[in-house]
Design a protein around this motif. Structure first.
Motif, short mmCIF file in Angstrom:
data_model
loop_
_atom_site.label_atom_id
_atom_site.label_comp_id
_atom_site.label_asym_id
_atom_site.label_seq_id
_atom_site.Cartn_x
_atom_site.Cartn_y
_atom_site.Cartn_z
N SER A 19 0.79 -1.21 0.00
CA SER A 19 0.00 0.00 0.00
C SER A 19 0.82 1.26 0.00
N SER A 39 4.08 4.02 -0.06
CA SER A 39 5.15 4.17 -1.04
C SER A 39 6.46 4.44 -0.34
N SER A 92 -3.39 -5.29 -4.77
CA SER A 92 -4.58 -4.46 -4.52
C SER A 92 -4.89 -4.40 -3.03
N THR A 112 -1.84 -1.15 -6.76
CA THR A 112 -0.91 -0.26 -6.07
C THR A 112 0.49 -0.84 -6.18
N THR A 140 4.58 -0.59 -4.67
CA THR A 140 5.53 -0.09 -3.69
C THR A 140 6.89 -0.72 -3.97
#
Length: 454
Positions: free
Chosen positions: A14, A16, A171, A178, A180
């Motif tokens: 989720s 960053s 997700s 998403t 990262t």
């Protein structure tokens, strides 16, 4: 959700993370003034279409609360019936074969699901079929029928090093895809009691609930792991995430495709992890590895020459740190496969043995799990030289139910009723929760016939 220590979540991505990447390893699509800016965007544009979102619906049984002894005088003692409760869940998956529509995810994402819906990056929603799964390693294989799919390139996870850059795609919390980034924090993590067979990649790429089954990739966009769990105090990311290595995933998925299940090979040793205390007591020259306490009679290890007191230090040339890691690596390799085991003997000499892994002592016949009238038949996924797919009958026990209905060795099961079955996973899925009369469509030489299952 998966729990370990403080908290382990049903994994991943989720938040960053700022990542400085060597310009030689990243494309430079734009610049500010004279300064070139590295970016992961070109790689992600090619890779992210291979990562999907998965939503599931189903019901599971829960036990009703029992009536306390003191109140049974008033309410009696009715028989406790399990109660069904509906559930919904979210996770991620990775397309590994675009032509066949194969998607890998975690078993805990789709476990007990009655409906599995896959959402592609382009917005298409497609219902998926479960071909097989393995709870002990938390891997599941799904299949969808769709055109213009993008598959991911699977990398050799044995080539990973601590410090390699990683990118996690999935997700989290149902927010949508998403991305990262981080690094490989550790390799060969085991003994966490997350799964029965563990050999995890640890990464600090931000990972959160709902990302289970998503992709962990390198800077070339190649799959290096399947995101599985996180360690955190309240389900939040603290930079400790775990992924199933791509090589382990590939071994398990190949077995599911061939047999409809994972058929693990057995080495036939028991032992414990070497530490400083054991090394001192046994006068060992190594502080890592799997110390062999016992070797089972007639096992693969005994036949190869491994003895109690040996320390297993490598599997297929790759060093292992503990007995748990040894168990995880062997647990993903199928029965009948050859593996090179390197040991330090009781005399302090290093030796490498070629070991052919055996089946478990009491294997369950696949036929029993499909239909009781197939009991006695040995079955395996099959594709002939003409590309015809089905389930090959390798043998039929005399006077067994399979023999009684007329099934013969070398028959190929190609369908049930009007449903085509290409492999063991599809055959098992057809019989799941079904009762009644079935017509088994069989190819015998150049003749097609039907055998009835009652």
């Amino acid at each position: 959700m998966k729990k370990l220590g403080l908290f382990i979540s049903a994994a991943l991505v989720s938040s960053s993370l700022t990542l400085a990447i060597a310009p030689a390893q990243a494309k430079l699509p734009f610049s500010i003034g004279s300064q070139e800016m590295p970016s992961l965007a070109p790689m992600l544009e090619e890779t992210t279409p291979a990562v999907v979102s998965i939503s599931v619906k189903g019901t599971h049984e829960i036990e009703q609360q029992r009536i306390p002894e003191a109140f049974r005088f008033f309410f009696g003692n009715p028989r406790q019936q399990p109660q069904e409760r509906p559930f919904r869940g979210l996770g991620s998956g990775v397309i590994i074969d675009a032509d066949k529509g194969y998607i890998v995810t975690n078993n805990h994402v789709i476990d007990e699901a009655d409906e599995i819906m896959v959402t592609l990056k382009d917005g298409r929603q497609i219902e998926a079929t479960k071909l097989g799964s393995d709870k002990d390693s938390d891997i599941a294989l799904l299949q969808i029928e769709a055109d213009e799919l993008t598959e991911i390139v699977v990398s050799d996870s044995d080539e990973l090093r601590v410090g390699d850059f990683t990118v996690a795609i999935g997700s989290p919390f149902g927010l949508g895809q998403t991305v990262t980034s981080g690094i490989v924090s550790a390799l060969g993590r085991s003994g966490l009691n997350i799964e029965n067979f563990e050999d995890f990649i640890q990464t600090d790429a931000a990972i959160n609930s709902g990302n289970s089954g998503g992709a962990l990739v390198n800077l070339r966009g190649e799959l290096i792991g399947i995101n599985t769990a996180i360690l955190g105090p309240n389900g939040g990311n603290v930079g400790i995430g775990f992924a199933i290595p791509s090589n382990m995933m590939r071994n398990l998925v190949n077995q599911i495709i061939e047999f409809g299940e994972v058929r693990r090979g057995v080495l036939g040793v028991t032992g414990l992890s070497v530490n400083g205390e054991i090394a001192k007591a046994m006068e060992l020259e190594t502080n890592q590895g799997g110390f062999v306490e016992q070797v089972a009679k007639d096992s693969a290890a005994e036949e190869a020459g491994i003895k109690a007191g040996d320390v297993i230090t490598k599997v297929n040339g790759k060093r292992i740190k503990s007995f748990s890691e040894l168990r995880g690596k062997i647990g993903s390799i199928g029965a009948g496969k050859d593996v090179k085991i390197t040991v330090v003997t009781r005399e302090g000499k290093e030796r490498t043995y070629k070991v052919t892994l055996k089946k478990p002592q009491s294997p369950k016949l696949e036929a029993v799990k499909l239909h009781n009238m197939l009991d006695g038949a040995q079955l395996e996924s099959h594709e002939d030289e003409k590309g015809v797919k089905g389930i090959l009958v390798t043998s039929v026990a005399e006077d067994s139910p399979a023999h009684y209905i007329g099934l013969q060795a070398n028959d190929v099961i190609i369908g049930v009723n009007r449903t085509k079955t290409n492999n063991m996973g599809e055959l098992r899925e057809f019989f799941k929760d079904r009762e009644g009369l079935f017509a088994l469509n069989v190819l015998r030489g150049n003749t097609t016939l039907y055998l009835m299952l009652r």
